[in-house]
Design a protein around this motif. Structure first.
Motif, PDB file in Angstrom:
ATOM      1  N   MET A   1      50.570  38.062  55.145  1.00 32.73           N
ATOM      2  CA  MET A   1      50.298  36.824  54.405  1.00 32.73           C
ATOM      3  C   MET A   1      49.724  35.779  55.358  1.00 32.73           C
ATOM      4  O   MET A   1      50.199  35.615  56.475  1.00 32.73           O
ATOM      5  CB  MET A   1      51.587  36.283  53.782  1.00 32.73           C
ATOM      6  N   LEU A   2      48.695  35.067  54.895  1.00 34.37           N
ATOM      7  CA  LEU A   2      48.122  34.021  55.713  1.00 34.37           C
ATOM      8  C   LEU A   2      48.998  32.777  55.677  1.00 34.37           C
ATOM      9  O   LEU A   2      49.718  32.527  54.722  1.00 34.37           O
ATOM     10  CB  LEU A   2      46.726  33.664  55.199  1.00 34.37           C
ATOM     11  N   LEU A   3      48.918  31.988  56.748  1.00 35.82           N
ATOM     12  CA  LEU A   3      49.637  30.728  56.785  1.00 35.82           C
ATOM     13  C   LEU A   3      48.956  29.722  55.876  1.00 35.82           C
ATOM     14  O   LEU A   3      47.785  29.848  55.540  1.00 35.82           O
ATOM     15  CB  LEU A   3      49.672  30.193  58.223  1.00 35.82           C
ATOM     16  N   PHE A   4      49.700  28.686  55.508  1.00 35.74           N
ATOM     17  CA  PHE A   4      49.164  27.694  54.590  1.00 35.74           C
ATOM     18  C   PHE A   4      48.622  26.471  55.326  1.00 35.74           C
ATOM     19  O   PHE A   4      48.405  25.433  54.726  1.00 35.74           O
ATOM     20  CB  PHE A   4      50.250  27.231  53.609  1.00 35.74           C
ATOM     21  N   LYS A   5      48.391  26.566  56.638  1.00 36.18           N
ATOM     22  CA  LYS A   5      47.977  25.382  57.377  1.00 36.18           C
ATOM     23  C   LYS A   5      46.634  24.844  56.895  1.00 36.18           C
ATOM     24  O   LYS A   5      46.360  23.659  57.002  1.00 36.18           O
ATOM     25  CB  LYS A   5      47.910  25.679  58.869  1.00 36.18           C
ATOM     26  N   GLN A   6      45.789  25.754  56.338  1.00 38.48           N
ATOM     27  CA  GLN A   6      44.506  25.282  55.828  1.00 38.48           C
ATOM     28  C   GLN A   6      44.678  24.373  54.624  1.00 38.48           C
ATOM     29  O   GLN A   6      43.804  23.583  54.300  1.00 38.48           O
ATOM     30  CB  GLN A   6      43.610  26.459  55.422  1.00 38.48           C
ATOM     31  N   TYR A  31      37.617  34.295  52.887  1.00 38.80           N
ATOM     32  CA  TYR A  31      36.865  35.235  53.726  1.00 38.80           C
ATOM     33  C   TYR A  31      37.819  36.090  54.557  1.00 38.80           C
ATOM     34  O   TYR A  31      37.638  37.311  54.684  1.00 38.80           O
ATOM     35  CB  TYR A  31      35.911  34.468  54.639  1.00 38.80           C
ATOM     36  N   ARG A  32      38.846  35.468  55.110  1.00 36.64           N
ATOM     37  CA  ARG A  32      39.809  36.197  55.935  1.00 36.64           C
ATOM     38  C   ARG A  32      40.627  37.184  55.107  1.00 36.64           C
ATOM     39  O   ARG A  32      41.127  38.183  55.641  1.00 36.64           O
ATOM     40  CB  ARG A  32      40.728  35.205  56.644  1.00 36.64           C
ATOM     41  N   LEU A  33      40.772  36.920  53.821  1.00 35.09           N
ATOM     42  CA  LEU A  33      41.460  37.864  52.940  1.00 35.09           C
ATOM     43  C   LEU A  33      40.561  39.037  52.564  1.00 35.09           C
ATOM     44  O   LEU A  33      41.019  40.181  52.471  1.00 35.09           O
ATOM     45  CB  LEU A  33      41.924  37.148  51.665  1.00 35.09           C
ATOM     46  N   PRO A  36      39.036  42.206  55.707  1.00 36.76           N
ATOM     47  CA  PRO A  36      39.730  43.461  56.030  1.00 36.76           C
ATOM     48  C   PRO A  36      39.672  44.500  54.916  1.00 36.76           C
ATOM     49  O   PRO A  36      39.991  45.668  55.142  1.00 36.76           O
ATOM     50  CB  PRO A  36      41.181  43.008  56.267  1.00 36.76           C
ATOM     51  N   LEU A  37      39.259  44.081  53.718  1.00 37.18           N
ATOM     52  CA  LEU A  37      39.202  44.989  52.569  1.00 37.18           C
ATOM     53  C   LEU A  37      37.800  45.552  52.352  1.00 37.18           C
ATOM     54  O   LEU A  37      37.520  46.145  51.314  1.00 37.18           O
ATOM     55  CB  LEU A  37      39.672  44.256  51.304  1.00 37.18           C
ATOM     56  N   GLY A  38      36.924  45.357  53.331  1.00 42.37           N
ATOM     57  CA  GLY A  38      35.570  45.889  53.222  1.00 42.37           C
ATOM     58  C   GLY A  38      34.663  45.076  52.325  1.00 42.37           C
ATOM     59  O   GLY A  38      33.648  45.587  51.845  1.00 42.37           O
ATOM     60  N   ALA A  39      35.014  43.818  52.077  1.00 45.04           N
ATOM     61  CA  ALA A  39      34.215  42.961  51.196  1.00 45.04           C
ATOM     62  C   ALA A  39      33.677  41.761  51.965  1.00 45.04           C
ATOM     63  O   ALA A  39      33.685  40.633  51.468  1.00 45.04           O
ATOM     64  CB  ALA A  39      35.050  42.512  49.999  1.00 45.04           C
ATOM     65  N   THR A  40      33.189  42.017  53.185  1.00 42.61           N
ATOM     66  CA  THR A  40      32.669  40.933  54.019  1.00 42.61           C
ATOM     67  C   THR A  40      31.499  40.218  53.354  1.00 42.61           C
ATOM     68  O   THR A  40      31.414  38.986  53.372  1.00 42.61           O
ATOM     69  CB  THR A  40      32.224  41.478  55.386  1.00 42.61           C
ATOM     70  N   SER A  41      30.587  40.988  52.755  1.00 46.06           N
ATOM     71  CA  SER A  41      29.415  40.374  52.127  1.00 46.06           C
ATOM     72  C   SER A  41      29.819  39.470  50.971  1.00 46.06           C
ATOM     73  O   SER A  41      29.205  38.425  50.741  1.00 46.06           O
ATOM     74  CB  SER A  41      28.442  41.452  51.645  1.00 46.06           C
ATOM     75  N   LEU A  42      30.858  39.861  50.235  1.00 49.86           N
ATOM     76  CA  LEU A  42      31.365  39.008  49.159  1.00 49.86           C
ATOM     77  C   LEU A  42      31.946  37.728  49.743  1.00 49.86           C
ATOM     78  O   LEU A  42      31.690  36.625  49.237  1.00 49.86           O
ATOM     79  CB  LEU A  42      32.429  39.751  48.354  1.00 49.86           C
ATOM     80  N   GLY A  43      32.714  37.852  50.814  1.00 49.13           N
ATOM     81  CA  GLY A  43      33.307  36.680  51.443  1.00 49.13           C
ATOM     82  C   GLY A  43      32.274  35.713  51.994  1.00 49.13           C
ATOM     83  O   GLY A  43      32.480  34.497  51.981  1.00 49.13           O
ATOM     84  N   GLU A  44      31.141  36.244  52.453  1.00 47.85           N
ATOM     85  CA  GLU A  44      30.106  35.386  53.038  1.00 47.85           C
ATOM     86  C   GLU A  44      29.398  34.530  51.997  1.00 47.85           C
ATOM     87  O   GLU A  44      28.967  33.416  52.296  1.00 47.85           O
ATOM     88  CB  GLU A  44      29.088  36.252  53.786  1.00 47.85           C
ATOM     89  N   ALA A 116      47.078  43.960  44.389  1.00 46.55           N
ATOM     90  CA  ALA A 116      47.971  44.568  45.374  1.00 46.55           C
ATOM     91  C   ALA A 116      47.371  44.480  46.774  1.00 46.55           C
ATOM     92  O   ALA A 116      48.068  44.174  47.749  1.00 46.55           O
ATOM     93  CB  ALA A 116      48.244  46.022  44.995  1.00 46.55           C
ATOM     94  N   ASP A 117      46.065  44.725  46.889  1.00 46.36           N
ATOM     95  CA  ASP A 117      45.407  44.662  48.193  1.00 46.36           C
ATOM     96  C   ASP A 117      45.394  43.244  48.760  1.00 46.36           C
ATOM     97  O   ASP A 117      45.346  43.053  49.979  1.00 46.36           O
ATOM     98  CB  ASP A 117      43.969  45.179  48.081  1.00 46.36           C
ATOM     99  N   LEU A 118      45.435  42.253  47.870  1.00 47.23           N
ATOM    100  CA  LEU A 118      45.416  40.852  48.299  1.00 47.23           C
ATOM    101  C   LEU A 118      46.818  40.267  48.446  1.00 47.23           C
ATOM    102  O   LEU A 118      46.975  39.068  48.666  1.00 47.23           O
ATOM    103  CB  LEU A 118      44.607  40.014  47.305  1.00 47.23           C
ATOM    104  N   GLY A 119      47.829  41.118  48.294  1.00 45.19           N
ATOM    105  CA  GLY A 119      49.196  40.669  48.544  1.00 45.19           C
ATOM    106  C   GLY A 119      49.935  40.090  47.365  1.00 45.19           C
ATOM    107  O   GLY A 119      50.973  39.439  47.541  1.00 45.19           O
ATOM    108  N   ILE A 120      49.441  40.312  46.137  1.00 47.62           N
ATOM    109  CA  ILE A 120      50.140  39.792  44.952  1.00 47.62           C
ATOM    110  C   ILE A 120      50.332  40.920  43.936  1.00 47.62           C
ATOM    111  O   ILE A 120      49.973  40.794  42.766  1.00 47.62           O
ATOM    112  CB  ILE A 120      49.393  38.598  44.314  1.00 47.62           C
ATOM    113  N   ALA A 121      50.898  42.019  44.394  1.00 49.75           N
ATOM    114  CA  ALA A 121      51.163  43.150  43.505  1.00 49.75           C
ATOM    115  C   ALA A 121      52.057  42.708  42.349  1.00 49.75           C
ATOM    116  O   ALA A 121      52.976  41.907  42.525  1.00 49.75           O
ATOM    117  CB  ALA A 121      51.833  44.279  44.283  1.00 49.75           C
ATOM    118  N   GLY A 122      51.776  43.227  41.157  1.00 56.75           N
ATOM    119  CA  GLY A 122      52.561  42.866  39.983  1.00 56.75           C
ATOM    120  C   GLY A 122      52.194  41.524  39.384  1.00 56.75           C
ATOM    121  O   GLY A 122      52.939  40.993  38.556  1.00 56.75           O
TER     122      GLY A 122
END
Length: 200
Positions: A1-6, A31-33, A36-44, A116-122
């Motif tokens: 999980m990423l920190l919430f400092k942003q 982008y940081r989420l 790692p899931l192979g979606a760099t172009s989407l994040g950009e 699930a891949d983004l950390g919010i399964a269910g």
């Protein structure tokens, strides 16, 4: 999980104005989420924006423009709710990114996997936040010529759309003109009270 400092800058003062427009900090977080899931172009190319046009919805994702809209009312619900809503909407974009040109159910298996891949399964389809709900009339009705399912709309469709269930059942989810939605006339009931029979 990423920190919430942003997100801390959004809560510097209880009297601070609601955010509006693009949010570079949330775009960086997204982008940081995604990377790692192979979606760099989407994040950009992703844009994250605060939109006061959202009323009852916590957020909205548009895969065609790679854009996530967030409701400014989320700021009153805490940083965790902003984070969860961002991931919820990113899951829609990630699922569409992975599917390519294939049509998918907005909250189907592809979306659940992305959650699930983004950390919010269910994750639930809809939020339970105390946002005002505005009932809007749906004067436009479209019908699938195959299964005869009805699709009421608040606005007319701007492009050709087909019944997803029929496309999935007969053409592996790809657009099929045989199931193109057809506009039907909706008989609008008069708002006037029906006059009473004198004999009553």
């Amino acid at each position: 999980m990423l920190l919430f400092k942003q997100l801390d800058l959004l809560f510097t003062s209880p009297k601070s104005k609601r955010p509006a427009g693009r949010d570079p900090a949330l775009e960086e977080m997204a982008y940081r989420l995604l990377a790692p899931l192979g979606a760099t172009s989407l994040g950009e190319r992703l844009r994250v924006e605060w939109s006061s046009r959202l009323r009852s919805a916590a957020g909205r994702a548009d895969s065609r423009s790679s854009r996530v809209l967030l409701n400014p009312r989320l700021c009153a619900c805490g940083k965790e709710e902003i984070d969860r809503t961002l991931r919820h909407e990113l899951a829609h974009l990630l699922a569409a990114f992975r599917a390519g040109r294939r049509r998918i159910d907005p909250h189907g298996a592809e979306w659940r996997r992305a959650c699930a891949d983004l950390g919010i399964a269910g994750e639930e389809r809809c939020h339970t936040l105390p946002f005002p709900i505005k009932r809007r009339a749906r004067p436009y009705l479209y019908i699938c010529p195959n299964c005869r399912r009805n699709f009421p709309r608040t606005k007319p469709l701007r492009r050709a759309s087909a019944c997803l269930a029929c496309c999935q059942a007969h053409d592996r989810g790809r657009f099929d003109s045989r199931f193109k939605l057809q506009r039907a006339r909706v008989t609008q009931l008069s708002s006037r009270a029906k006059p009473r029979d004198p004999a009553d």
